[in-house]
Structures are given as structure tokens and as C-alpha cells.
Design a protein around this motif. Structure first.
Motif, short mmCIF file in Angstrom:
data_model
loop_
_atom_site.label_atom_id
_atom_site.label_comp_id
_atom_site.label_asym_id
_atom_site.label_seq_id
_atom_site.Cartn_x
_atom_site.Cartn_y
_atom_site.Cartn_z
N PHE A 110 4.79 -4.37 -6.88
CA PHE A 110 4.25 -5.76 -6.44
C PHE A 110 4.03 -5.79 -5.59
N ARG A 111 3.19 -6.69 -5.61
CA ARG A 111 1.88 -7.29 -4.23
C ARG A 111 3.09 -7.76 -2.92
N TRP A 112 2.76 -7.09 -2.15
CA TRP A 112 2.66 -7.95 -0.57
C TRP A 112 1.47 -8.95 -0.25
N ARG A 113 1.84 -9.78 0.62
CA ARG A 113 1.12 -10.85 1.39
C ARG A 113 2.80 -11.89 1.88
N SER A 114 1.65 -11.78 3.57
CA SER A 114 2.91 -12.04 4.66
C SER A 114 1.82 -12.73 5.56
N GLY A 115 2.44 -13.39 6.92
CA GLY A 115 1.94 -13.96 7.73
C GLY A 115 3.33 -14.42 8.82
N GLY A 116 2.64 -14.03 9.94
CA GLY A 116 3.75 -14.92 10.75
C GLY A 116 4.81 -13.91 10.95
N ILE A 117 5.17 -12.72 9.72
CA ILE A 117 6.42 -11.54 10.38
C ILE A 117 5.82 -10.47 10.93
N GLY A 164 -3.23 0.05 0.48
CA GLY A 164 -3.40 -1.67 0.48
C GLY A 164 -3.81 -1.74 1.95
N ALA A 165 -3.91 -3.42 2.81
CA ALA A 165 -3.68 -4.11 3.91
C ALA A 165 -2.78 -3.66 4.87
N ALA A 166 -1.46 -4.28 5.71
CA ALA A 166 -0.50 -4.29 6.01
C ALA A 166 0.37 -5.50 5.90
N GLU A 167 -0.94 -6.75 6.05
CA GLU A 167 -0.61 -7.65 5.23
C GLU A 167 -0.87 -7.81 4.11
N ASP A 168 -1.52 -7.36 2.78
CA ASP A 168 -1.32 -8.01 1.89
C ASP A 168 -1.95 -6.67 0.87
N GLU A 180 -0.26 -3.29 -2.45
CA GLU A 180 -0.20 -3.49 -3.24
C GLU A 180 1.55 -2.11 -3.20
N ILE A 181 2.24 -2.39 -3.56
CA ILE A 181 3.74 -1.72 -3.45
C ILE A 181 4.49 -0.95 -4.84
N ALA A 182 4.83 0.59 -4.66
CA ALA A 182 5.21 0.97 -5.94
C ALA A 182 6.73 1.73 -5.72
N LEU A 183 7.64 1.75 -6.14
CA LEU A 183 8.82 1.82 -5.57
C LEU A 183 9.92 2.53 -6.24
N ASP A 184 9.69 3.90 -7.06
CA ASP A 184 10.42 4.89 -8.16
C ASP A 184 11.96 5.00 -7.44
N PHE A 185 12.44 4.33 -7.66
CA PHE A 185 14.14 4.66 -7.24
C PHE A 185 14.79 6.18 -8.07
N GLY A 186 14.00 6.44 -9.23
CA GLY A 186 13.99 8.34 -9.21
C GLY A 186 13.89 9.14 -8.25
N ASP A 187 12.67 8.91 -7.57
CA ASP A 187 12.25 9.73 -5.99
C ASP A 187 12.01 8.96 -5.16
N LEU A 188 12.59 8.45 -4.78
CA LEU A 188 11.99 7.73 -3.54
C LEU A 188 12.56 8.00 -1.75
N VAL A 189 12.11 7.76 -1.14
CA VAL A 189 12.58 8.63 0.43
C VAL A 189 13.05 7.41 1.35
N GLY A 190 13.98 7.95 2.06
CA GLY A 190 13.85 6.48 3.43
C GLY A 190 12.95 7.36 4.76
N GLY A 191 13.43 7.10 5.62
CA GLY A 191 12.92 7.04 7.47
C GLY A 191 11.89 6.58 7.08
#
Length: 779
Positions: A93-100, A135-139, A141-152
């Protein structure tokens, strides 16, 4: 809908109903959650996009955008399947945010995954989204593969591999820029937002089975409330209402705890405010989308605003108060309070709130419809103290002010005068509120919702002076709406019938200008109460109520309440409550019959099995036809019944009363049951024979005005009513062990046995009686 019959079932799972497919992480099915006093909402902005709006009031506020492996919010026929293994899913998904907090900051947006590890041990993993962003901290692209995901936080040094094979839920955290996990208050609320767009989930685990039912329209409407549904997307809610067969208007209670803006006062508390606008940003965004979604599916919206406000955020001088100064507090936890109709500031605030919601309706192209929801002077349930004594009310009541320690019981002339004056204040406040709405939308339709069990409590006969004032009489509002769920779920149908009649007589709104609210079931363990709710809804439909609402959507979804209706023309029990011409029926012959299966063995012994618990009667009314005038009356009656299609009343010339032939009914003629302190309804019965072997007959068509009822042999001249079909409803349950009896006259429900009626003029003139067969119908 008066020609339709309602029924229902409680669905706990799908059983062959239509299904479809839903992509995991579909925007419609995300939810939000957060601690008070902050506020957040989620709406869909495109088929592949959603937006979260939030307002933060302290340094520890955190909102979660949640995806659950188990669908806990949908009706069972609409829910998606529970699938806890996410390992074969890839989410982009594409992430955009403001005020957080930004993606690259400490405590920035983090995906928390709650579930169990491969060994079955409860675990939570914290996946920093910035580690998977481009991309940028408020805009980004994020990609998550739940079969190969690492926390921390820092990778690879703090790597915590995720095992996504047994997940309960996951959520993305949103916090204000000043977040420190503490409790430092902000001077003013801080607004923030985040958008997820171009949402795509791929992989073999990305598709879920979801209910795809579309129930036929059943004629009922839906009532719901923001305080119970703020966490879901409007698109999901409105689509569910439509899929479950509800139509017309959605009666939407805007709530008492989530719509307001808040300002910080000198004592450090947060209070309802008009500073910067009327509604908080998340609430305004949610309701704007809700209005547009409703219009798109053909719904109107009745915007419901009450005098109730979350107590912690209500100014002290706005609150109704008892004579000793105690504030009016409801039984909710944490409590809400009631605004004083005499306080100019509190009432001006409500007028502004009403205007804000009506403006949203107009912007969405909806007709303006507004409800004043349950406006009343609060009565403290524990001891009956009326809350008529806040400073504004004291000043407004002036010389009428007297002490009323308990609203229950009779009142003297001074107390009655004070209650009348309080009622006039209440009616004046609601008139001003409706006038404010009509100033914005002159064509607005106004509604008043009155809660009968409180304002027409039999134990407080004078309460209606204050809480059902004559100032509300037609045409003060366009529609009178009545609600009585405590009576309904408590089994007090008789109180409902009398309450509706009394409110109608007092305020003068004809039935076609009334709405009725049936429900609701507060706790899931009380799901059996839906039976009474469905019956009450049917009764409202039958008396011609303009619209009948089920209250409320969250309970409908939780318990799987599934309503349907069919035309009564298809119902074997279609019935006209009229009597067969008495003069003709008086000479009828009668033939009671049972159905018994007899099996005879080779030895001559028999085994007999009775199929019916009660005899079924047949009559021939032909012998009573004595003249051509009788023939004309018979043919007219036959045609009006459409032959065998519709039932009617018939007086059995040999058995038409509870006691001996020719005797007047006595209240102790027939035993109906033994009280248990809970049960309030008893069926009229007629017994034939003695003791355990007596045959028991249900009486469904008693003659009006002939019923007499006794408890332990003492006739009851009040406190009960006949609610129909021979059911006696007591206002209060007869005590444990007392004997309930009754006496009455009754008719038999019958139909013509055939669709053809043959009468030969020549044979009739020669003295041969025609055959007019009738057969009893079961009810």
C-alpha cells in the motif's frame, strides 16, 4: 406492510447461504480503537483506499487501525471466514500521513501482530513500517511479506522474526508528534490523519470467503447509533443494513460520547466545546461518508440527538440535578448525564450540534430529518428523585418550585403544578431545538422519541406532566416515535398496548404519524428476548404504524437476528375478525373430531396413537338458513371471505363460554396456570374432563368485554389486558405459587370448508336446507 407477517431466526453461522470472496485487508473491513478522551474514525475513500482521522488530547494517546483474523463485527450471514494463517499473504500500500509521528521516527507507525508462535505460546511482534518503506517519511510505498517478516526497531541488530501462522489481530499504531507514552495533557486537541491507498494483497492466502446474502425486504427499518459503531467504516455498516432487508430511513443516534469537540478548562478537565467548530474532525468525516453511503443505497437518515452527554465532559452547570444537588447520572459505566432544558447555554449547544448534522445531510443531498431523542427530566432509578433542581431550573420554575422527594405515587396540587411547569420548560426547549433545525432546512421533518416505560410508569402516574407534556401535542412535531424495550423484553405486552394508547390520546398523533422502536437486547446471553421484540414489531405493523424500527444494528449483528416476512395471503391463518351472521349460525350442527392412528395386531389387540391434542370442530350452518334474506346475507358473507381463503368467528351454539351452558362467566371458571413471579402472560384455556386426563383447549377468540380474571380466587379489575389471541398480559408478574384463573365467552375461528357454495332455489323452497360446511382453523 399491514398485509405481511413477520418472522425471524437467530443465525449463528452460514448454512448454505450465498457466499462470495473478499480480499484480505479490504478497506471496508478495517476498524479503529483508541482510549478516551481522544477520538478517531476510519472511512473508505476508494475501492482500494481508506483514511483515518484522529484528534489527540494527551501525550499517551494512541489510535490503532485494526485488521482482525476473526470477523467480530459482522452479522454471521455477512461475516468473512476466520483464517489465522497469514504466511501466504503479501500486502502492499501507499502510506500518506500528517499530524502524527512520521514513519522514520521513534514510536512512528508500527504494525503490532498479536497471536501465537509456532509452539503455541502467546506472542506479540512489533514491525516498524519504516523498515519496509520506500520513499519519504510521510509519503511512502510499503510492502509486507508475512511469510518473511521481521519485527524490531533496528535491523538486523534487533531482528525479531515474525511467525504469522496463528494471528488473532494486527494493528497499525498512530500517535501524536508529542507522544511519550505518558499522561501529559495537551493545551488543545491535535489533529492527525493517515491514508492507505492502492491496497493490494496477493498470495494464495489473500482471499477469504465472505457472506454475500441479500435478504428480501421485510418492511422494517433500522435504528443504530454512533457510539456503538464509530469503530467501523460507514460503507460496511450501510451495506449490512441493506443486505439484511431493512429499508426506508435509518434512524441514527449521533450518540452522547464521541461527537463533540473538547476544550481544556482551568481545572485541567476536558469539556464539550464549540471552539473551532461543532463536531470533532473524525466524527465529521465519518458522518459525511455515512450520509453519502446511505443516499447511494436509497436510505434516508433521521438524525437523532438526545439531551444526554458523557458526564466527564459535561459542564457542571449544564447538568440536571436532584434536590440535594446530585447530578443526573445514568446507569452506564462510565456514566452519562442529562442536560437541563432550562439552561440556555446547554440548549444553545444542542442547537448548534443539531445544525451541524443537518448540514451534513443537506451536503449529501439527503432530505433533512431530525429527531429529538428521549428528552426528559431524569429520575434517579434507585429512589425516584426527579432531577428538577439545577440552578437554571430553579430560576425558571420560580414560584412553582416545591419539594418532590419521589416522583412515584400521588402528588398534591403544588407538586402537580410544578411538574406541569417543568413539562412546559421541556416542551419549550424542544420547540426551540426544532426551530433551529427548520431555520436551516425549512422542509425538515421533525420527530420526537418518547420512552414509555419511564414517562408512563404505572408507579409514577404524574410523571407524564413533566416528561410527556401537552406542549408536545400535535402538530408540535411531524412524527411521534415511541419506544418501550424494557416492557417488551420484560414480557409486559399489556403495558405496551396501554402505553401506546395513552401517548396517542394525550398527544393526538394518529397512528399513521407514529413510528415504533422495538428492541434492544443488551446482553448476548439474553438473545431469547428477540422473540418478544419480533412480536412487538409485528404488533406495531398491524396497528398501522407508519414505520417500525429494530434497535439496534450492533445487537442484530452480534446475535444474528435475521428477519423475513411473507404476504398474509399466503398464510393459512389469514383471518377477518368478524362474526358469522348470528341468526344463521344459531341452528348449526356441530361435529368434533380427533385424528387417531389405530394399528391392529393379528391377535386383535390395538395400538392407538392420537395425532391431535385437541379436537377439531366441523359445523354445518345450513339449517339456520330460513329465508331468502338469509341466503343473501350468507352469499355476501361468503364472497367477502373469498370462499375458504379467509377465516372468521363462529359462535358454537353448544359450547361458547367458560362455564356451564347458559351461565354468566365467572373469574374462577378455568385454570390458566400458576404464577412464578416472572411470567406475565397466560393463555386462555378451556378444560374438558377432570384431573391429569382432562383435555385442554386453547381459546384464541374470546368475546370482547366478557373476560374476567382472578388471582387466587380474587377478581382483578385492573393490572391486566387482553393482548390478542386469548393471551392475558399482566402489568406485573403474578407472585410465586398463586393460581391464575379466568372466565369468558368465546367464538371458534373457522373458515368455509369449500370454495363453492351451492344453494338451489327450488329445493330450498321445497323445505330442503342447503349445506354450508365450516371447519375450525388452528391458531
Amino acid at each position: 406492510m399491514s398485509g405481511r407477517r413477520l418472522d425471524y431466526w437467530l443465525a449463528d453461522a452460514r448454512g448454505g447461504q450465498e457466499t462470495g470472496f473478499l480480499k484480505r485487508f479490504a478497506p471496508t473491513h478495517w476498524t479503529v480503537n483508541f482510549p478516551r478522551p481522544m477520538m478517531a474514525s476510519v472511512v473508505t475513500t476508494a475501492p482500494d483506499a481508506l483514511r483515518v482521522d484522529a484528534v489527540f488530547y494527551g501525550s499517551g494517546d494512541l489510535a490503532g487501525l485494526i485488521w482482525e483474523a476473526e470477523d467480530k463485527w459482522s452479522h454471521p450471514l455477512l461475516a468473512y471466514e476466520t483464517a489465522r494463517d497469514f504466511r501466504a499473504c503479501r500486502l502492499r500500500f501507499r502510506w500518506r500521513s500528517g499530524g502524527i509521528r512520521r514513519l522514520d521516527e521513534t514510536h512512528g507507525p508500527t504494525l503490532t501482530i498479536e497471536g501465537r508462535d509456532a509452539a503455541g505460546n502467546p506472542r506479540a511482534w512489533y514491525v516498524r513500517l519504516w523498515n519496509y518503506a520506500t520513499g519519504a517519511a510521510e509519503d511512502a510505498e510499503i510492502a509486507l511479506d508475512f511469510g518473511d517478516l521481521v519485527g524490531g526497531y533496528l535491523l538486523p541488530d534487533e531482528a525479531d522474526p515474525v511467525w504469522a501462522g496463528d494471528v488473532d489481530r494486527m494493528f497499525i499504531s498512530l500517535v501524536p508528534p508529542g507522544y511519550d507514552a505518558g499522561d501529559t495533557p495537551f493545551a488543545v486537541g491535535q489533529a492527525g490523519w493517515a491514508e492507505l491507498s492502492e491496497l493490494r494483497c496477493d498470495g494464495s492466502g489473500s482471499v477469504l470467503v465472505v457472506g454475500d446474502v441479500m435478504l428480501p425486504e421485510h418492511g422494517l427499518s433500522m435504528a443504530t447509533g454512533y457510539d456503538d459503531a464509530y469503530n467501523q467504516t460507514p460503507e460496511r455498516l450501510v451495506a449490512a443494513i441493506h443486505a439484511l432487508g431493512y429499508r426506508g430511513d435509518i434512524n441514527h443516534y449521533v450518540g452522547m460520547s464521541h461527537y463533540f469537540r473538547l476544550e481544556r478548562a482551568g481545572d485541567g478537565g476536558l469539556y464539550a466545546s464549540l471552539a473551532g467548530g461543532v463536531l470533532n474532525g473524525p466524527c465529521a468525516a465519518w458522518h459525511d461518508d455515512f450520509a453519502r453511503r446511505a443516499k447511494a443505497l436509497g436510505f434516508g437518515v433521521i438524525w437523532s440527538l438526545s439531551y444526554e452527554l458523557f458526564d466527564a465532559h459535561c459542564w457542571g452547570d449544564w447538568k440536571q440535578r436532584a434536590e440535594n444537588g446530585d447530578p443526573a447520572l445514568t446507569g452506564w459505566e462510565p456514566p452519562s448525564t442529562l442536560l437541563s432544558p432550562a439552561h440556555a447555554g446547554a440548549m444553545a449547544y444542542l442547537q448548534a450540534v443539531a445544525g451541524a448534522f443537518v448540514a451534513l445531510a443537506l451536503e449529501a443531498g439527503l432530505p433533512a430529518k431530525f429527531q429529538v431523542g428521549e428528552p426528559w427530566w431524569w429520575v434517579i432509578p434507585a429512589d425516584g428523585r426527579p432531577c428538577l433542581y439545577d440552578d437554571a431550573a430553579r430560576a425558571a420554575l420560580g414560584g412553582a418550585l416545591v419539594s418532590i422527594p419521589d416522583i412515584r405515587g400521588p402528588k398534591d396540587a403544588g407538586q402537580q403544578a410544578m411538574l406541569d411547569a417543568a413539562g412546559a420548560l421541556l416542551a419549550g426547549s424542544t420547540a426551540a431545538l426544532c426551530a433551529a433545525v427548520k431555520a436551516m432546512a425549512p422542509a425538515a421533518v421533525t420527530h420526537l422519541l418518547a420512552y414509555l416505560p419511564t414517562i408512563l410508569d404505572p408507579a409514577a402516574p404524574e410523571a407524564k406532566r413533566a416528561n410527556l407534556p401537552t406542549g408536545w401535542a400535535a402538530p408540535a412535531f411531524d412524527v411521534l416515535q415511541l419506544e418501550d424495550y424494557d416492557w417488551v423484553t420484560g414480557g409486559h405486552e399489556g403495558l405496551t398496548a396501554r402505553g401506546v394508547a395513552e401517548a396517542t390520546a394525550r398527544l393526538g398523533y394518529p397512528i399513521e404519524e407514529q413510528h415504533y422502536f422495538s428492541g434492544f437486547v443488551l446482553m448476548p446471553e439474553d438473545a431469547a428476548q428477540w422473540r418478544a421484540i419480533a412480536r412487538a414489531a409485528q404488533a406495531a405493523v398491524r396497528r398501522g404504524t407508519a414505520a417500525t424500527f429494530i434497535w439496534a444494528l450492533p445487537q442484530v449483528a452480534r446475535d444474528g437476528f435475521t428477519c423475513f416476512a411473507w404476504e398474509e395471503g399466503d398464510d393459512m391463518q389469514a383471518f377477518d375478525d368478524v362474526a358469522f351472521p348470528l341468526a344463521i349460525g344459531r341452528e348449526a350442527s356441530v361435529a368434533p373430531a380427533f385424528s387417531t392412528q389405530v394399528i391392529e395386531s393379528v391377535s386383535g389387540h390395538e395400538r392407538r396413537s392420537s395425532d391431535w391434542a385437541d379436537a377439531r370442530l366441523s359445523f354445518d350452518a345450513g339449517p339456520g338458513v330460513r329465508s331468502e334474506a338469509d341466503i343473501a346475507a350468507l352469499i355476501a358473507f361468503f364472497r367477502a371471505r373469498r370462499g375458504a381463503a379467509r377465516g372468521f368467528r363462529f359462535t358454537d351454539p353448544y359450547d361458547d363460554r367458560s362455564g356451564d351452558a347458559g351461565s354468566a362467566p365467572s373469574p374462577v371458571d378455568q385454570w390458566l396456570g400458576v404464577g412464578d413471579g416472572v411470567r406475565t402472560t397466560y393463555q386462555l384455556l378451556r378444560h374438558y374432563g377432570l384431573g391429569a386426563e382432562a383435555q385442554q383447549r386453547r381459546i384464541t377468540r374470546p368475546v370482547a368485554g366478557t373476560i374476567r380474571v382472578a388471582i387466587d380466587g380474587v377478581e382483578q379489575h385492573g393490572g391486566w389486558s387482553h393482548e390478542g389471541l386469548g393471551v392475558i398480559a399482566f402489568d406485573a408478574a403474578p407472585g410465586d405459587g398463586v393460581v391464575v384463573t379466568a372466565g369468558y365467552r368465546f367464538d371458534v375461528p373457522v373458515r368455509f370448508a369449500e370454495d363453492r357454495l351451492e344453494i338451489n332455489r327450488a329445493t330450498f323452497a321445497a323445505g330442503e336446507a342447503p349445506s354450508v360446511p365450516l371447519v375450525e382453523i388452528r391458531e
